[in-house]
Enzyme design. Structure first.
Site, PDB file in Angstrom:
ATOM      1  CB  CYS A  10      -0.976  -0.027   1.170  1.00 54.49           C
ATOM      2  SG  CYS A  10      -0.214  -0.066   2.802  1.00 54.49           S
ATOM      3  CG  ASN A  13       4.271  -1.801   5.189  1.00 52.71           C
ATOM      4  OD1 ASN A  13       5.372  -2.101   5.654  1.00 52.71           O
ATOM      5  ND2 ASN A  13       3.333  -2.714   5.030  1.00 52.71           N
ATOM      6  CB  CYS A  15      -3.840   1.321   7.039  1.00 57.69           C
ATOM      7  SG  CYS A  15      -3.721   2.729   8.158  1.00 57.69           S
ATOM      8  NE  ARG A  16      -4.517   1.527   1.706  1.00 55.18           N
ATOM      9  CZ  ARG A  16      -4.292   2.297   0.659  1.00 55.18           C
ATOM     10  NH1 ARG A  16      -5.140   2.293  -0.353  1.00 55.18           N
ATOM     11  NH2 ARG A  16      -3.230   3.080   0.618  1.00 55.18           N
ATOM     12  CB  SER A  17       0.178  -3.579   2.549  1.00 58.26           C
ATOM     13  OG  SER A  17       1.055  -2.719   3.218  1.00 58.26           O
ATOM     14  CG  ASP A 126      -5.520   5.755   2.573  1.00 60.92           C
ATOM     15  OD1 ASP A 126      -5.550   5.305   3.737  1.00 60.92           O
ATOM     16  OD2 ASP A 126      -4.633   6.520   2.155  1.00 60.92           O
TER      17      ASP A 126
HETATM   18  P1  4NP Z   1      -1.873   2.709   4.119  1.00 59.70           P
HETATM   19  O1  4NP Z   1      -2.572   4.033   4.728  1.00 59.70           O
HETATM   20  O2  4NP Z   1      -1.288   3.120   2.783  1.00 59.70           O
HETATM   21  O3  4NP Z   1      -2.994   1.768   3.997  1.00 59.70           O
HETATM   22  O4  4NP Z   1      -0.799   2.293   5.114  1.00 59.70           O
HETATM   23  C1  4NP Z   1      -1.936   5.264   4.838  1.00 59.70           C
HETATM   24  C2  4NP Z   1      -1.041   5.496   5.842  1.00 59.70           C
HETATM   25  C3  4NP Z   1      -0.449   6.735   5.978  1.00 59.70           C
HETATM   26  C4  4NP Z   1      -0.759   7.735   5.090  1.00 59.70           C
HETATM   27  C5  4NP Z   1      -1.642   7.513   4.065  1.00 59.70           C
HETATM   28  C6  4NP Z   1      -2.222   6.274   3.940  1.00 59.70           C
HETATM   29  N1  4NP Z   1      -0.165   9.023   5.243  1.00 59.70           N
HETATM   30  O5  4NP Z   1      -0.509   9.928   4.456  1.00 59.70           O
HETATM   31  O6  4NP Z   1       0.667   9.226   6.125  1.00 59.70           O
END
Ligand code: 4NP
Length: 158
Positions: A10, A13, A15-17, A126
């Protein structure tokens, strides 16, 4: 039987992945396939490198019986050599992963995660800037999609 190396990717790294990583690893373990899979997750950016996963994502997974214990790291070019199946959580992740190489053989191993969602294709939304509902939705998507991916891998359909 050869080992299959699977990576979920993602943006951050956190949340989703790492959720897909933990769900997929649990499904592998529950099916007694642990010796046959190496499972990992990464992010396309380094903002959160070294951090534990998002506490909201961890709590949502724990409520559903899945333990997330992961430190974020960025994906690198060499991961495309090391992993047989790379699943991008959204279109931007997909594009960013593919920009790491021009090698057509390696690019064939990069997939959109929800290409294997039995309900609906598209991006894994997201959840980072939203509320609890977003985390629950991501769990449901990751759960059914990981199950289908593992089924297909076991049937040599991917
Ligand atoms: P992820 O979610 O890509 O699923 O880990 C996010 C985590 C952090 C951010 C965006 C999405 N950020 O903008 O910091």
């Amino acid at each position: 039987m050869s080992v299959k190396r699977v990576m979920f990717v993602c943006l951050g790294n956190i949340c989703r992945s790492p959720l897909a990583h933990a769900i997929f690893q649990k499904m592998v373990d529950d099916r007694n396939l642990s010796d046959l899979y190496i499972v990992q997750s990464t992010g396309t950016c380094a903002y959160h490198a070294g951090e534990q996963s998002d506490s909201r994502m961890k709590a949502t997974a724990a409520d559903r019986g899945v333990d997330i214990n992961h430190r974020a790291r960025q994906i690198f070019r060499y991961d495309l050599d090391e992993f047989d199946y790379i699943f991008a959580m959204d279109k931007n992740n997909y594009k960013d992963i593919r920009s790491l190489t021009t090698n057509e053989d390696l690019l064939k191993h990069v997939y959109m995660f929800r290409q294997f969602d039995p309900v609906e294709c598209g991006d894994v939304p997201d959840p980072y800037y939203g509320g609890q509902k977003g985390f629950d939705t991501v769990f449901d998507i990751a759960d059914r999609t990981c199950r289908n991916i593992l089924d297909l891998l076991e049937e040599d359909q991917i």
